[in-house]
Design an enzyme around this catalytic site. Structure first.
Site, PDB file in Angstrom:
ATOM      1  N   GLY A 292       0.890  -1.436  -0.296  1.00  0.00           N
ATOM      2  CA  GLY A 292       0.331  -0.096   0.112  1.00  0.00           C
ATOM      3  C   GLY A 292       1.166   1.405  -0.301  1.00  0.00           C
ATOM      4  O   GLY A 292       0.624   1.939  -1.419  1.00  0.00           O
ATOM      5  N   CYS A 361      -8.837  22.739  17.418  1.00  0.00           N
ATOM      6  CA  CYS A 361      -8.200  23.236  18.560  1.00  0.00           C
ATOM      7  C   CYS A 361      -8.187  21.769  19.546  1.00  0.00           C
ATOM      8  O   CYS A 361      -8.623  21.537  20.126  1.00  0.00           O
ATOM      9  CB  CYS A 361     -10.093  23.131  18.514  1.00  0.00           C
ATOM     10  SG  CYS A 361     -10.148  25.015  20.541  1.00  0.00           S
ATOM     11  N   GLU A 362      -6.425  21.570  19.140  1.00  0.00           N
ATOM     12  CA  GLU A 362      -6.124  21.173  19.719  1.00  0.00           C
ATOM     13  C   GLU A 362      -4.791  20.339  19.845  1.00  0.00           C
ATOM     14  O   GLU A 362      -4.373  21.052  18.940  1.00  0.00           O
ATOM     15  CB  GLU A 362      -6.403  19.045  19.446  1.00  0.00           C
ATOM     16  CG  GLU A 362      -5.703  17.720  19.454  1.00  0.00           C
ATOM     17  CD  GLU A 362      -7.185  17.138  19.864  1.00  0.00           C
ATOM     18  OE1 GLU A 362      -8.025  16.815  20.034  1.00  0.00           O
ATOM     19  OE2 GLU A 362      -6.442  15.737  20.084  1.00  0.00           O
TER      20      GLU A 362
HETATM   21  N1  LLP Z   1      -1.451  -6.067   4.456  1.00  0.00           N
HETATM   22  C1  LLP Z   1      -2.434  -6.129   5.158  1.00  0.00           C
HETATM   23  C2  LLP Z   1      -3.484  -7.477   6.193  1.00  0.00           C
HETATM   24  C3  LLP Z   1      -2.210  -4.731   5.916  1.00  0.00           C
HETATM   25  O1  LLP Z   1      -3.058  -5.116   7.416  1.00  0.00           O
HETATM   26  C4  LLP Z   1      -1.346  -4.160   5.321  1.00  0.00           C
HETATM   27  C5  LLP Z   1      -1.267  -2.418   6.287  1.00  0.00           C
HETATM   28  C6  LLP Z   1      -0.885  -4.048   3.986  1.00  0.00           C
HETATM   29  C7  LLP Z   1      -1.376  -4.607   3.294  1.00  0.00           C
HETATM   30  C8  LLP Z   1      -0.103  -2.741   3.679  1.00  0.00           C
HETATM   31  O2  LLP Z   1       0.523  -2.561   4.396  1.00  0.00           O
HETATM   32  P1  LLP Z   1       1.669  -1.250   3.651  1.00  0.00           P
HETATM   33  O3  LLP Z   1       2.449  -1.956   2.619  1.00  0.00           O
HETATM   34  O4  LLP Z   1       1.190   0.070   3.511  1.00  0.00           O
HETATM   35  O5  LLP Z   1       2.530  -1.448   4.507  1.00  0.00           O
HETATM   36  N2  LLP Z   1      -1.963   3.692   9.044  1.00  0.00           N
HETATM   37  C9  LLP Z   1      -1.357   3.515   9.570  1.00  0.00           C
HETATM   38  C10 LLP Z   1      -0.609   1.837   8.346  1.00  0.00           C
HETATM   39  C11 LLP Z   1      -1.683   1.174   8.641  1.00  0.00           C
HETATM   40  C12 LLP Z   1      -1.092  -0.173   7.944  1.00  0.00           C
HETATM   41  C13 LLP Z   1      -2.130  -1.681   8.400  1.00  0.00           C
HETATM   42  N3  LLP Z   1      -2.220  -2.454   7.577  1.00  0.00           N
HETATM   43  C14 LLP Z   1       0.357   3.616   9.357  1.00  0.00           C
HETATM   44  O6  LLP Z   1      -0.508   5.572   8.482  1.00  0.00           O
HETATM   45  O7  LLP Z   1       1.275   4.321   9.011  1.00  0.00           O
END
Ligand code: LLP
Length: 431
Positions: A292, A361-362
């Site tokens: 992702g 506001c935080e």
């Molecule tokens: N597949 C699964 C099952 C996942 O849980 C995730 C991310 C991905 C793929 C993608 O991972 P990536 O390639 O993006 O690292 N909100 C957090 C990141 C949470 C990731 C959750 N799962 C942040 O902003 O760093």
């Protein structure tokens, strides 16, 4: 500059894919998220090419839409030949609205309701990544009611600690995700799944965490999962078609982060998978990856207008911008690092040490603390780089602040990917 698509023009303004950042804000307003389409394509191709070259036949990268999810982005990603993973019926709705072939869409999540499962089956989802026994029972029943045999992968937890931020680490035994191998429960789940008439188990999934820079944790996870695959074959005669190793490759947000060569990491992973399969005496399953962040993070820049520069004598200086945690909550949540620069004075030396504050506001509404910016003034455009992943997708309307517009730039042309939210949007659900 951190990335090759960023430069400085004769006015001293930051350019993104050749376009003047200050002019873009004059045209589209601020805050503004600017997504470079060619960079998205480049990132997809890195995965597509390396997966084809180094991983077993049938392997495929799937884009994890939770990082950034909107129709035009899916169109770009699909045209490069990626599949997708969705984690909610909402993401499934969006990917389907973008006419993404659902054969290549995998439905994740640790708590899919009966409504979610029904919606996904009726929409024609390719595969579920089933998290637990309760869910399998529902998928089996709902698939039967709809006259379908539903393909699934089982989500397992390999018990790996990838040394990343605790909140984005997911593959430990003590995790809300998946079923543990170590405790023997994964084997029990597989045995149970194989008794269900309306389910076809095609393989297994694991995800160890996010923002991981080394290939070792992935190789360790592959080892554990492939041993499970070998045991499943030996003890249950189960043939694994797909092994999904999840997402998680890291991204360089600041100069001090390591450079990561994704193709080389996939090569190492491929070598590791082949060696492990030989050791275990099994045919290598097709490998799925779910990037992702590394597909979208470095493709996007957020542009804000500076509203004030306030120096508290004896303390520090605050530069306030017209966005903040509502469009980028990652500093507030994880203390994430970002590269920040004055897009109006990109040719000047960055020597003013300040904290970038949002408009909520935080007190915790900060984008970065103690960064150096070139003589910021009210009216200047501040650029925050690497905002493509988990910014817009985690954005909110806190304080009733409107979400920014997202524009897509390609070969000198611009188009709107997501229009700016309006005050009318804010009262759309009020009765
Ligand atoms: N597949 C699964 C099952 C996942 O849980 C995730 C991310 C991905 C793929 C993608 O991972 P990536 O390639 O993006 O690292 N909100 C957090 C990141 C949470 C990731 C959750 N799962 C942040 O902003 O760093």
């Amino acid at each position: 500059m951190l990335y090759s698509n960023l430069s400085v023009n004769e006015k001293g303004h930051l350019t993104i894919a050749g376009l003047d950042a200050v002019t873009l804000v004059e045209q589209y307003g601020s805050p503004l998220m600017v997504l470079d389409e060619n960079k998205v394509r480049e990132n997809c191709r890195t995965y597509i090419d390396a997966v084809k070259k180094y991983l077993p036949t049938g392997s495929k990268p799937l884009y994890a839409g939770k990082a950034f999810c909107f129709k035009s982005l899916y169109n770009i990603i699909e045209s490069e030949g990626m599949g997708a993973d969705v984690v909610s019926p909402g993401e499934l709705y969006v990917v389907n609205a973008a006419n993404f072939p659902l054969e290549y869409v995998y439905f994740h999540g640790n708590n899919k309701t009966d409504e979610d499962i029904t919606f996904a089956i009726k929409t024609g989802i390719g595969r579920f990544v089933a998290d637990n026994r309760d869910e399998l029972i529902s998928i089996d029943r709902i698939a039967g009611e709809n006259g379908k045999k539903q393909r699934v992968l089982l989500r397992l937890s390999p018990g790996i600690d990838p040394h990343t931020h605790a909140k984005i680490s997911t593959g430990n035994v003590d995790s809300k995700f998946g079923t543990a191998i170590e405790t023997g429960q994964a084997t029990e789940l597989l045995k149970f799944a194989l008794t269900l008439k309306n389910i076809e188990v095609e393989g297994f999934h694991c995800h160890i965490g996010s923002q991981i820079f080394e290939s070792e944790p992935f190789c360790d996870a592959a080892d554990i999962m492939l041993r499970f695959v070998a045991d499943a074959k030996e003890n249950l005669g189960f043939e694994t078609k797909y092994l999904n190793l999840g997402g998680g490759f890291g991204v360089r947000y600041v100069e001090s982060h390591p450079k990561i060569d994704i193709a080389d990491n996939i090569k190492k992973l491929g070598e590791h998978v082949n060696a492990a399969c030989e050791r275990f005496g099994i045919t290598a399953p097709a490998i799925l990856l779910e990037p992702g962040r590394s597909i979208v993070a470095d493709t996007c820049t957020t542009l804000y207008r500076i509203g004030s520069v306030k120096t508290i004598t004896g303390y520090k200086s605050y530069v306030s911008i017209d966005g903040g945690m509502t469009d980028n909550p990652r500093y507030a949540l994880y203390g994430s690092e970002y590269t920040v620069l004055n897009a109006s004075k990109a040719d000047k030396s960055a020597d003013f040490v300040c904290t970038i504050a949002g408009r909520c506001c935080e007190s915790g509404d900060l984008i970065q603390e103690g960064v150096k910016v070139a003589s910021p003034e009210r009216g200047d455009i501040l650029a925050v780089l690497t905002t493509g992943a988990y910014n817009y997708s985690m954005a909110s309307n806190y304080n009733r602040i409107c979400r920014p517009a997202v524009i897509i730039v390609k070969d000198g042309e611009t188009r709107v990917g997501i229009r700016r939210e309006t005050f009318e949007d804010l009262i759309r659900y009020d009765m």
